[in-house]
Design a protein around this motif. Structure first.
Motif, PDB file in Angstrom:
ATOM      1  N   ARG A  97       0.888  -1.323  -0.053  1.00 58.43           N
ATOM      2  CA  ARG A  97      -0.084  -0.101  -0.045  1.00 58.43           C
ATOM      3  C   ARG A  97       0.875   1.209  -0.242  1.00 58.43           C
ATOM      4  O   ARG A  97       1.860   1.358   0.651  1.00 58.43           O
ATOM      5  N   VAL A  98       0.736   2.054  -0.676  1.00 58.73           N
ATOM      6  CA  VAL A  98       1.688   3.427  -1.188  1.00 58.73           C
ATOM      7  C   VAL A  98       0.594   4.452  -0.715  1.00 58.73           C
ATOM      8  O   VAL A  98      -0.403   4.647  -1.241  1.00 58.73           O
ATOM      9  N   THR A  99       1.235   5.417   0.076  1.00 63.57           N
ATOM     10  CA  THR A  99       0.616   6.969   0.302  1.00 63.57           C
ATOM     11  C   THR A  99       1.604   8.081  -0.427  1.00 63.57           C
ATOM     12  O   THR A  99       2.853   7.868  -0.008  1.00 63.57           O
ATOM     13  N   PHE A 100       1.028   8.614  -1.250  1.00 67.31           N
ATOM     14  CA  PHE A 100       1.821   9.652  -2.073  1.00 67.31           C
ATOM     15  C   PHE A 100       1.415  11.194  -1.168  1.00 67.31           C
ATOM     16  O   PHE A 100       0.130  11.497  -1.489  1.00 67.31           O
ATOM     17  N   LEU A 101       2.369  11.640  -0.588  1.00 64.45           N
ATOM     18  CA  LEU A 101       2.161  12.776   0.187  1.00 64.45           C
ATOM     19  C   LEU A 101       1.859  13.937  -0.709  1.00 64.45           C
ATOM     20  O   LEU A 101       2.723  14.250  -1.799  1.00 64.45           O
ATOM     21  N   PRO A 102       1.005  14.841  -0.532  1.00 68.32           N
ATOM     22  CA  PRO A 102       0.850  16.194  -1.383  1.00 68.32           C
ATOM     23  C   PRO A 102       2.155  16.900  -0.984  1.00 68.32           C
ATOM     24  O   PRO A 102       2.743  16.974   0.185  1.00 68.32           O
ATOM     25  N   VAL A 103       2.179  18.094  -2.004  1.00 68.67           N
ATOM     26  CA  VAL A 103       3.138  19.172  -1.446  1.00 68.67           C
ATOM     27  C   VAL A 103       2.532  20.396  -1.786  1.00 68.67           C
ATOM     28  O   VAL A 103       1.330  20.499  -2.359  1.00 68.67           O
ATOM     29  N   ASP A 104       2.906  21.765  -1.137  1.00 68.53           N
ATOM     30  CA  ASP A 104       2.273  22.930  -1.176  1.00 68.53           C
ATOM     31  C   ASP A 104       2.545  23.292  -2.506  1.00 68.53           C
ATOM     32  O   ASP A 104       3.268  22.910  -3.354  1.00 68.53           O
ATOM     33  N   GLY A 105       2.313  24.650  -2.565  1.00 66.67           N
ATOM     34  CA  GLY A 105       2.724  25.563  -3.885  1.00 66.67           C
ATOM     35  C   GLY A 105       3.937  26.087  -4.142  1.00 66.67           C
ATOM     36  O   GLY A 105       4.201  26.100  -5.334  1.00 66.67           O
ATOM     37  N   ASN A 106       4.753  25.652  -3.123  1.00 69.08           N
ATOM     38  CA  ASN A 106       6.268  25.759  -3.163  1.00 69.08           C
ATOM     39  C   ASN A 106       6.934  24.668  -3.527  1.00 69.08           C
ATOM     40  O   ASN A 106       8.043  24.431  -3.648  1.00 69.08           O
ATOM     41  N   ALA A 137       3.398  17.784   9.319  1.00 71.29           N
ATOM     42  CA  ALA A 137       2.240  17.096   9.735  1.00 71.29           C
ATOM     43  C   ALA A 137       1.652  16.181   8.851  1.00 71.29           C
ATOM     44  O   ALA A 137       0.868  15.147   9.254  1.00 71.29           O
ATOM     45  N   ASP A 138       1.677  16.185   7.490  1.00 73.49           N
ATOM     46  CA  ASP A 138       1.005  15.471   6.602  1.00 73.49           C
ATOM     47  C   ASP A 138       1.931  14.204   6.805  1.00 73.49           C
ATOM     48  O   ASP A 138       0.912  12.953   6.660  1.00 73.49           O
ATOM     49  N   ASN A 196      14.730  18.012  -8.020  1.00 68.48           N
ATOM     50  CA  ASN A 196      15.549  18.149  -9.066  1.00 68.48           C
ATOM     51  C   ASN A 196      15.165  19.075 -10.202  1.00 68.48           C
ATOM     52  O   ASN A 196      15.842  19.563 -11.119  1.00 68.48           O
ATOM     53  N   GLU A 197      13.893  19.538 -10.230  1.00 71.62           N
ATOM     54  CA  GLU A 197      13.053  20.180 -10.897  1.00 71.62           C
ATOM     55  C   GLU A 197      13.258  21.706 -10.607  1.00 71.62           C
ATOM     56  O   GLU A 197      13.334  22.858 -11.274  1.00 71.62           O
ATOM     57  N   THR A 198      12.895  21.784  -9.470  1.00 73.10           N
ATOM     58  CA  THR A 198      12.438  23.371  -8.600  1.00 73.10           C
ATOM     59  C   THR A 198      13.843  23.700  -7.740  1.00 73.10           C
ATOM     60  O   THR A 198      13.917  24.942  -7.336  1.00 73.10           O
ATOM     61  N   GLY A 199      14.453  22.726  -7.208  1.00 71.57           N
ATOM     62  CA  GLY A 199      15.476  22.936  -6.296  1.00 71.57           C
ATOM     63  C   GLY A 199      14.723  23.077  -4.866  1.00 71.57           C
ATOM     64  O   GLY A 199      15.683  23.211  -3.703  1.00 71.57           O
ATOM     65  N   THR A 200      13.697  23.056  -4.632  1.00 66.55           N
ATOM     66  CA  THR A 200      13.034  23.153  -3.028  1.00 66.55           C
ATOM     67  C   THR A 200      13.448  21.981  -2.351  1.00 66.55           C
ATOM     68  O   THR A 200      13.575  20.932  -2.720  1.00 66.55           O
ATOM     69  N   ILE A 201      14.234  22.601  -1.078  1.00 70.08           N
ATOM     70  CA  ILE A 201      14.569  21.700  -0.094  1.00 70.08           C
ATOM     71  C   ILE A 201      13.390  21.062   0.854  1.00 70.08           C
ATOM     72  O   ILE A 201      12.621  21.829   1.224  1.00 70.08           O
ATOM     73  N   GLN A 202      13.390  19.727   1.034  1.00 69.59           N
ATOM     74  CA  GLN A 202      12.469  19.325   1.899  1.00 69.59           C
ATOM     75  C   GLN A 202      12.983  19.291   3.358  1.00 69.59           C
ATOM     76  O   GLN A 202      14.277  19.214   3.525  1.00 69.59           O
ATOM     77  N   PRO A 203      11.825  19.295   4.277  1.00 68.52           N
ATOM     78  CA  PRO A 203      12.290  19.254   5.917  1.00 68.52           C
ATOM     79  C   PRO A 203      12.667  17.900   6.162  1.00 68.52           C
ATOM     80  O   PRO A 203      11.950  17.123   7.183  1.00 68.52           O
ATOM     81  N   ILE A 204      13.631  17.161   5.584  1.00 72.64           N
ATOM     82  CA  ILE A 204      14.061  15.783   5.893  1.00 72.64           C
ATOM     83  C   ILE A 204      14.544  15.448   7.420  1.00 72.64           C
ATOM     84  O   ILE A 204      14.098  14.235   8.018  1.00 72.64           O
ATOM     85  N   ALA A 205      14.970  16.354   8.335  1.00 72.50           N
ATOM     86  CA  ALA A 205      15.258  16.107   9.433  1.00 72.50           C
ATOM     87  C   ALA A 205      13.951  15.868  10.338  1.00 72.50           C
ATOM     88  O   ALA A 205      13.940  14.960  11.239  1.00 72.50           O
TER      89      ALA A 205
END
Length: 384
Positions: free
Chosen positions: A117-126, A132-133, A152-161
């Protein structure tokens, strides 16, 4: 014709010092790192030294690094190896984001067909995932969470910590695709709550066809390839000795130059956006991605009113290499799944181009390239 390479996120030029290291190995004695004779021992020593240097750069034990053919393979064996190990412990759920690289998304979909079972989390407009999701999605049945370090497309950094802490608290393994961030963001795997991390050589001025996967020594993992004892049986196959040594040299150069490289890339990016805004007009140009939590070398720009394919064709004719930021299949450019996941208007999705900068780019060539863009945009407007 003068040419301009603004597609470093796709593949970066090999550093001359990396070429030198690799050529010395190619010109030297042959040797399979698995052979017991002196030639094999010499090859094995080169691989071991490279592993130690890379491990030191990313803050892990050398034994926790597995060499691969690149980022795509690293992502695949991370997902399949961790998911199957999770299933053996009664866990059949995977969490990832809708804006991941296709190497992760397609692997997740394959696992879904295999009964996960796979859940694909949404991303915001950035383009950012909400911790929280992630917290709401990760449960006791979750075997693996996979969220990239930066897009790789936008360079947006995710809150991985934050996401890593959530995963660890819930007993799920956490995989991070760090292909775009190696050599640009500090990575210390002794401190990060990460169990698996993917790297690729050709994004850091190393050779193509080489990568690595960090696997925490305590992480359950099942190999997906068989037929040899290389890489502690986690990824069998004859090691690419010259490529691995070149990869280690490229990481050494990238990490050592990070402090001076980042401000220059920020300046290049800023100047390019400034020039494109002057040429195209502020009301018809949009920059996609997070305004501050982003990599310094990638910028995704929508030239509203000019479709991506037309823009890329004209850029190429002008000698400027850029990207649509998505796969090209059978000659037809796919619309960006990343920008679509961000919920951007169709006019921005249909006109987006990714520019990415790095070794060899100069402020002087930006001016020359911008003049070429101004010329063909004037021609497009005249004919429209």
């Amino acid at each position: 014709m003068e040419r301009f390479y603004f597609d470093h996120a796709a593949s970066s030029p090999v550093h001359p010092e990396v070429v030198k290291v690799m050529m010395e190995i190619y010109a030297g004695a042959p040797g399979n790192a698995s052979s017991l004779h002196s030639f094999g021992r010499s090859a094995r020593s080169l691989v071991s030294r490279a592993r130690e240097r890379i491990a030191e750069a990313v803050g892990c034990s050398p034994s926790e690094l597995v060499f691969t053919s690149g980022g795509t393979e690293s992502d695949n064996i991370a997902l399949f190896g961790a998911a199957r190990a999770g299933r053996a412990r009664g866990k059949n759920h995977i969490v990832t984001s809708a804006a991941e690289h296709h190497a992760v998304l397609d692997a997740a979909e394959a696992l879904e067909r295999d009964g996960f079972r796979v859940t694909f989390l949404p991303v915001d407009g950035n383009g950012r995932v909400s911790p929280a999701d992630a917290e709401a999605a990760v449960g006791p049945e979750t075997a693996l969470v996979s969220v990239m370090h930066a897009n790789n497309e936008t360079g947006t950094i995710q809150p991985i910590a934050e996401i890593g802490e959530i995963s660890r608290k819930r007993g799920a393994l956490f995989h991070v695709d760090a292909v775009q961030t190696l050599g640009l963001l500090p990575i210390d795997l002794k401190r990060l709550p990460v169990d698996l991390m993917s790297f690729s050589s050709h994004k850091v001025n190393g050779p193509q066809g080489v990568g690595a996967l960090y696997i925490n020594k305590s992480a359950p993992f099942e190999p997906t390839f068989f037929g040899g004892s290389q890489e502690r049986k986690r990824r069998p196959g004859t090691e690419n000795v010259a490529g691995i040594a070149g990869f280690a040299k490229s990481i050494e150069l990238s990490v050592n130059s990070m402090a001076e490289k980042k401000p220059f890339l920020e300046l290049i990016r800023y100047k390019w956006v400034e020039r494109m805004t002057d040429i195209f007009g502020r009301d018809r140009l949009a920059v996609n991605g997070h305004p501050s939590e982003r990599l310094p070398h990638i910028v995704n720009i929508s030239f509203i009113g000019v479709d991506t394919e037309t823009m890329l064709m004209n850029l190429d004719m002008a000698g400027i290499a850029a990207s649509g930021g998505s796969a090209c299949t059978a000659g037809a450019l796919e619309k960006s799944h990343v920008l679509r996941a961000m919920g951007l208007p169709e006019e921005r999705i249909d006109s987006a181009v990714r520019f990415s900068f790095g070794l060899g780019n100069t402020l002087e060539e930006l001016d020359a390239a911008a003049q070429k863009v101004a010329t063909f945009l004037g021609r497009i407007r005249k004919n429209s």
